[in-house]
Design a protein around this motif. Structure first.
Motif, PDB file in Angstrom:
ATOM      1  N   VAL A 192       2.393   6.494   1.966  1.00 14.90           N
ATOM      2  CA  VAL A 192       2.478   5.228   2.686  1.00 14.90           C
ATOM      3  C   VAL A 192       1.241   5.030   3.544  1.00 14.90           C
ATOM      4  CG1 VAL A 192       5.009   5.239   2.721  1.00 14.90           C
ATOM      5  CG2 VAL A 192       3.739   6.272   4.622  1.00 14.90           C
ATOM      6  N   ARG A 193       0.997   3.785   3.853  1.00 12.37           N
ATOM      7  CA  ARG A 193      -0.146   3.423   4.682  1.00 12.37           C
ATOM      8  C   ARG A 193       0.030   3.993   6.080  1.00 12.37           C
ATOM      9  NH1 ARG A 193      -1.009  -2.826   6.525  1.00 12.37           N
ATOM     10  NH2 ARG A 193      -2.916  -2.579   7.772  1.00 12.37           N
ATOM     11  N   GLU A 194      -1.025   4.659   6.583  1.00 14.98           N
ATOM     12  CA  GLU A 194      -0.929   5.232   7.922  1.00 14.98           C
ATOM     13  C   GLU A 194      -0.826   4.136   8.959  1.00 14.98           C
ATOM     14  OE1 GLU A 194      -3.134   8.492  10.837  1.00 14.98           O
ATOM     15  OE2 GLU A 194      -4.041   7.948   8.924  1.00 14.98           O
ATOM     16  N   THR A 195       0.142   4.262   9.830  1.00 15.32           N
ATOM     17  CA  THR A 195       0.332   3.265  10.874  1.00 15.32           C
ATOM     18  C   THR A 195      -0.262   3.754  12.183  1.00 15.32           C
ATOM     19  OG1 THR A 195       1.955   1.797  11.888  1.00 15.32           O
ATOM     20  CG2 THR A 195       2.599   4.119  11.609  1.00 15.32           C
ATOM     21  N   ASN A 196      -0.521   2.824  13.083  1.00 17.31           N
ATOM     22  CA  ASN A 196      -1.049   3.156  14.401  1.00 17.31           C
ATOM     23  C   ASN A 196      -0.687   2.031  15.370  1.00 17.31           C
ATOM     24  OD1 ASN A 196      -3.021   1.041  14.074  1.00 17.31           O
ATOM     25  ND2 ASN A 196      -4.271   2.474  12.864  1.00 17.31           N
ATOM     26  N   GLU A 197      -1.094   2.165  16.624  1.00 13.48           N
ATOM     27  CA  GLU A 197      -0.719   1.174  17.634  1.00 13.48           C
ATOM     28  C   GLU A 197      -1.333  -0.193  17.333  1.00 13.48           C
ATOM     29  OE1 GLU A 197      -1.598   2.563  21.531  1.00 13.48           O
ATOM     30  OE2 GLU A 197      -0.246   4.294  21.418  1.00 13.48           O
ATOM     31  N   HIS A 198      -2.573  -0.200  16.818  1.00 15.27           N
ATOM     32  CA  HIS A 198      -3.231  -1.470  16.511  1.00 15.27           C
ATOM     33  C   HIS A 198      -2.454  -2.230  15.434  1.00 15.27           C
ATOM     34  CE1 HIS A 198      -6.523  -4.317  15.834  1.00 15.27           C
ATOM     35  NE2 HIS A 198      -6.335  -4.123  14.532  1.00 15.27           N
ATOM     36  N   ILE A 199      -2.069  -1.529  14.364  1.00 10.51           N
ATOM     37  CA  ILE A 199      -1.301  -2.161  13.291  1.00 10.51           C
ATOM     38  C   ILE A 199       0.043  -2.647  13.826  1.00 10.51           C
ATOM     39  CG2 ILE A 199      -0.076  -1.700  11.123  1.00 10.51           C
ATOM     40  CD1 ILE A 199      -2.421   0.168  10.379  1.00 10.51           C
TER      41      ILE A 199
ATOM     42  N   GLU B  77       0.830  -1.216   0.000  1.00  8.67           N
ATOM     43  CA  GLU B  77       0.000   0.000   0.000  1.00  8.67           C
ATOM     44  C   GLU B  77       0.863   1.266   0.000  1.00  8.67           C
ATOM     45  OE1 GLU B  77      -3.749  -0.137   2.285  1.00  8.67           O
ATOM     46  OE2 GLU B  77      -2.982  -2.033   3.090  1.00  8.67           O
ATOM     47  N   THR B  78       1.751   1.333  -0.965  1.00  3.29           N
ATOM     48  CA  THR B  78       2.663   2.461  -1.112  1.00  3.29           C
ATOM     49  C   THR B  78       2.581   2.982  -2.543  1.00  3.29           C
ATOM     50  OG1 THR B  78       4.157   1.405   0.482  1.00  3.29           O
ATOM     51  CG2 THR B  78       5.068   3.199  -0.845  1.00  3.29           C
ATOM     52  N   ILE B  79       2.652   4.294  -2.716  1.00  4.83           N
ATOM     53  CA  ILE B  79       2.626   4.912  -4.040  1.00  4.83           C
ATOM     54  C   ILE B  79       3.735   5.961  -4.112  1.00  4.83           C
ATOM     55  CG2 ILE B  79       1.296   6.262  -5.727  1.00  4.83           C
ATOM     56  CD1 ILE B  79      -1.254   5.189  -4.501  1.00  4.83           C
ATOM     57  N   LEU B  80       4.448   5.962  -5.216  1.00  9.56           N
ATOM     58  CA  LEU B  80       5.458   6.988  -5.491  1.00  9.56           C
ATOM     59  C   LEU B  80       4.973   7.861  -6.637  1.00  9.56           C
ATOM     60  CD1 LEU B  80       8.352   8.226  -5.275  1.00  9.56           C
ATOM     61  CD2 LEU B  80       9.067   6.479  -6.932  1.00  9.56           C
ATOM     62  N   LEU B  81       5.052   9.172  -6.468  1.00  3.83           N
ATOM     63  CA  LEU B  81       4.668  10.133  -7.507  1.00  3.83           C
ATOM     64  C   LEU B  81       5.863  11.025  -7.815  1.00  3.83           C
ATOM     65  CD1 LEU B  81       1.361  12.187  -7.674  1.00  3.83           C
ATOM     66  CD2 LEU B  81       3.551  13.308  -8.034  1.00  3.83           C
ATOM     67  N   LEU B  82       6.206  11.103  -9.092  1.00  2.00           N
ATOM     68  CA  LEU B  82       7.297  11.972  -9.549  1.00  2.00           C
ATOM     69  C   LEU B  82       6.740  13.007 -10.511  1.00  2.00           C
ATOM     70  CD1 LEU B  82      10.027   9.243 -10.278  1.00  2.00           C
ATOM     71  CD2 LEU B  82       9.697  10.568  -8.178  1.00  2.00           C
ATOM     72  N   PHE B  83       7.015  14.286 -10.239  1.00  2.00           N
ATOM     73  CA  PHE B  83       6.503  15.384 -11.077  1.00  2.00           C
ATOM     74  C   PHE B  83       7.549  16.506 -11.063  1.00  2.00           C
ATOM     75  CE2 PHE B  83       2.738  18.585 -11.617  1.00  2.00           C
ATOM     76  CZ  PHE B  83       3.133  18.832 -12.922  1.00  2.00           C
ATOM     77  N   PRO B  84       8.603  16.378 -11.877  1.00  2.00           N
ATOM     78  CA  PRO B  84       9.717  17.332 -11.820  1.00  2.00           C
ATOM     79  C   PRO B  84       9.320  18.786 -12.033  1.00  2.00           C
ATOM     80  CG  PRO B  84      10.249  15.439 -13.206  1.00  2.00           C
ATOM     81  CD  PRO B  84       8.806  15.320 -12.877  1.00  2.00           C
TER      82      PRO B  84
ATOM     83  N   GLY C  47       3.196  -5.520  13.135  1.00  2.00           N
ATOM     84  CA  GLY C  47       4.565  -5.086  13.326  1.00  2.00           C
ATOM     85  C   GLY C  47       4.801  -3.678  12.802  1.00  2.00           C
ATOM     86  N   GLU C  48       6.035  -3.260  12.871  1.00  2.00           N
ATOM     87  CA  GLU C  48       6.403  -1.890  12.512  1.00  2.00           C
ATOM     88  C   GLU C  48       6.152  -1.611  11.034  1.00  2.00           C
ATOM     89  OE1 GLU C  48      10.373   1.009  12.567  1.00  2.00           O
ATOM     90  OE2 GLU C  48      10.530  -1.126  13.026  1.00  2.00           O
ATOM     91  N   LYS C  49       5.573  -0.462  10.753  1.00  2.00           N
ATOM     92  CA  LYS C  49       5.408   0.043   9.391  1.00  2.00           C
ATOM     93  C   LYS C  49       6.155   1.371   9.278  1.00  2.00           C
ATOM     94  CE  LYS C  49       2.573  -3.256   8.162  1.00  2.00           C
ATOM     95  NZ  LYS C  49       2.919  -4.263   7.139  1.00  2.00           N
ATOM     96  N   LEU C  50       6.304   1.850   8.061  1.00  2.00           N
ATOM     97  CA  LEU C  50       7.000   3.117   7.844  1.00  2.00           C
ATOM     98  C   LEU C  50       6.211   4.282   8.429  1.00  2.00           C
ATOM     99  CD1 LEU C  50       8.221   2.737   4.147  1.00  2.00           C
ATOM    100  CD2 LEU C  50       9.645   2.699   6.203  1.00  2.00           C
ATOM    101  N   THR C  51       6.841   5.041   9.287  1.00  2.00           N
ATOM    102  CA  THR C  51       6.303   6.351   9.649  1.00  2.00           C
ATOM    103  C   THR C  51       6.726   7.334   8.564  1.00  2.00           C
ATOM    104  OG1 THR C  51       8.306   6.949  10.849  1.00  2.00           O
ATOM    105  CG2 THR C  51       6.571   5.811  12.098  1.00  2.00           C
ATOM    106  N   LYS C  52       6.196   8.540   8.608  1.00  2.00           N
ATOM    107  CA  LYS C  52       6.609   9.543   7.626  1.00  2.00           C
ATOM    108  C   LYS C  52       8.103   9.829   7.757  1.00  2.00           C
ATOM    109  CE  LYS C  52       2.131  11.886   7.183  1.00  2.00           C
ATOM    110  NZ  LYS C  52       1.379  13.158   7.355  1.00  2.00           N
TER     111      LYS C  52
ATOM    112  N   VAL D  71       6.240  13.220   2.394  1.00  2.00           N
ATOM    113  CA  VAL D  71       5.587  11.932   2.605  1.00  2.00           C
ATOM    114  C   VAL D  71       4.185  12.196   3.145  1.00  2.00           C
ATOM    115  CG1 VAL D  71       5.659   9.716   3.800  1.00  2.00           C
ATOM    116  CG2 VAL D  71       7.803  10.843   3.106  1.00  2.00           C
ATOM    117  N   TYR D  72       3.196  11.599   2.491  1.00  2.00           N
ATOM    118  CA  TYR D  72       1.802  11.700   2.934  1.00  2.00           C
ATOM    119  C   TYR D  72       1.281  10.307   3.268  1.00  2.00           C
ATOM    120  CZ  TYR D  72       1.535  16.423   0.835  1.00  2.00           C
ATOM    121  OH  TYR D  72       1.720  17.745   0.514  1.00  2.00           O
ATOM    122  N   TRP D  73       0.198  10.282   4.053  1.00  2.00           N
ATOM    123  CA  TRP D  73      -0.517   9.026   4.228  1.00  2.00           C
ATOM    124  C   TRP D  73      -1.257   8.689   2.937  1.00  2.00           C
ATOM    125  CZ3 TRP D  73       2.015   7.107   7.798  1.00  2.00           C
ATOM    126  CH2 TRP D  73       2.189   7.682   9.060  1.00  2.00           C
TER     127      TRP D  73
END
Length: 431
Positions: free
Chosen positions: A82-89, A62-69, A94-99, A111-113
């Protein structure tokens, strides 16, 4: 992830190369892979789409990269969602990427959710004329499953019918084929892990061992060295199983007097290695087995010398075919009449060597890379000739991974993995 953090300088360089090739006022979007279901609540282990990994280092779903020079807002020239993480996840998955961690991994400041993607994407699309879609155009692809990338493309075309569309794949084929130093180091690590697995085997294999036991030994050694495991489905083929090119059942017992063809290698940090070795079950080649083995080895060594800047892939394979033809005549598997009467579309040597000799390797085992234009320095190719003789109950393939150098002979990433017949015999009989 099991692997050490990769310096984000690699992904910064990769994005710069890609964006330098984009049209003015264009956007490129890259989606992560899906998590694929098996049944009930089971899923397959997640594997990241290699293109978004190549450009960002983000290794989760659940990750997207956008490039717009050319974005008017500088913040939106490189954006990672990136997918928003929280305590439940965190508790359940396990650990997911924070911003903050996403920026450290990728070198991308903005970096956005994921939930913000639609809003941001609509905004930047009002400034853009062209959208790059990331379609799979690899020459060996045969994909039937709809991907997140496919769904995005369908939705984008419906939502933005007035925009022009372009393909990211030609750019990726060009830039992914030439490896950066950081990539070569990761591939060397994968090859070194593979070496440890192979050396482990040489003291383990003996008559009546099962193919799957060999597979298990390799997997153990790979994982204990921080690999996720096999870079591709392993081939452990004893006896006549070696004459089935993609034999993956690995469920037969290995008999004394037979050979075992192993096409098996480790991955590291999503980078592949690709090894083939053929060893005697009882630790000793017969004279005929060694004769054929050394013929394959000579072809591999001579073919390797041809992997230099300027070589054309198709012409290279023709020359390797000539080498193999000469060896097969020497082995009395072909004669001059066979060659004189051969079908140019399917030369006589193809009866005993029916696959290609080399392919790009990198983030994919059969990696992206230009094939119709001259080879360049820092491309990485396999070299894997083989001779398959069902009537003699044997198939032999030998394979290494080599880096094309600006000058001189290619560098063999697998130079420390035993390959000479005598060395293999010595190691198998050391105890």
């Amino acid at each position: 992830m099991k692997y050490d953090l990769i310096p984000n300088t690699l992904f910064i360089k990769n994005r710069k190369k890609f964006m330098a090739a984009m049209l003015p006022k264009s956007i490129a979007v890259f989606n992560s892979n899906d998590v694929y279901p098996i049944s009930a609540d089971s899923t397959m282990p997640f594997e990241q789409h290699r293109d978004i990994f190549y450009l960002s280092g983000a290794d989760q779903e659940e990750t997207i990269l956008l490039l717009f020079p050319d974005a008017l807002n500088k913040k939106h020239r490189e954006v990672l969602f990136v997918r928003e993480t929280n305590e439940h996840i965190a508790v359940w998955e396990g650990e997911k990427l924070t911003k903050e961690k996403a920026t450290i991994v990728s070198g991308i400041e903005t970096v956005y959710w994921l939930e913000d993607f639609e809003k941001i994407f609509f905004d930047v699309m009002t400034e853009a004329n062209t959208v790059y879609f990331n379609t799979n155009e690899h020459y060996r692809q045969a994909v039937e499953t709809q991907t997140r990338e496919d769904r995005f493309i369908q939705k984008c075309k419906l939502q933005f019918p007035a925009h022009q569309y372009a393909k990211s794949n030609p750019i990726l084929q060009e830039i992914r084929g030439v490896k950066e130093p950081e990539e070569l180091a990761l591939m060397q690590t994968a090859c070194t892990i593979t070496e440890k697995g192979f050396r482990r085997l040489l003291s383990f294999v003996q008559p009546d061992v099962w193919e799957y036991e060999i597979e298990a030994e390799l997997l153990h050694e790979f994982i204990r060295n921080r690999s996720k495991g096999f870079a591709y489905t392993p081939i452990i083929a004893s006896g006549n199983n070696a004459n089935v090119l993609h034999y993956i059942e690995n469920n037969q017992q290995c008999k004394s007097g037979d050979l075992i063809l192993m096409d098996v290698a480790a991955e590291y940090a999503n980078y592949s290695s690709d090894l083939s070795r053929t060893i005697p079950v009882n630790g000793k080649f017969t004279p005929r087995q060694k004769e054929v083995y050394n013929a394959v080895l000579r072809v591999k060594n001579e073919a390797t010398k041809m992997l230099v800047p300027g070589t054309i892939w198709a012409e290279y394979h023709k020359e390797v075919g000539k080498m193999m033809t000469s060896e097969l005549i020497g082995l009395k598997l072909l004669d001059t009449a066979d060659v004189q009467n051969e079908n140019p579309e399917w030369p006589a040597y193809k009866k005993y060597f029916m696959h290609g000799t080399s392919h790009h390797i990198g983030l994919n085992t059969h990696d992206y890379g230009a094939l119709k234009t001259p080879m360049k320095a820092n491309m990485v190719f396999t070299v894997e000739p083989g001779i398959y003789i069902p009537n003699e109950h044997m198939g032999i393939r030998l394979e290494d991974d080599v880096v094309i150098q600006e000058k001189g002979a290619p560098f063999n990433l697998m130079q420390n993995i035993p390959i000479e017949a005598e060395e293999i015999e010595d190691l198998m009989n050391k105890n």
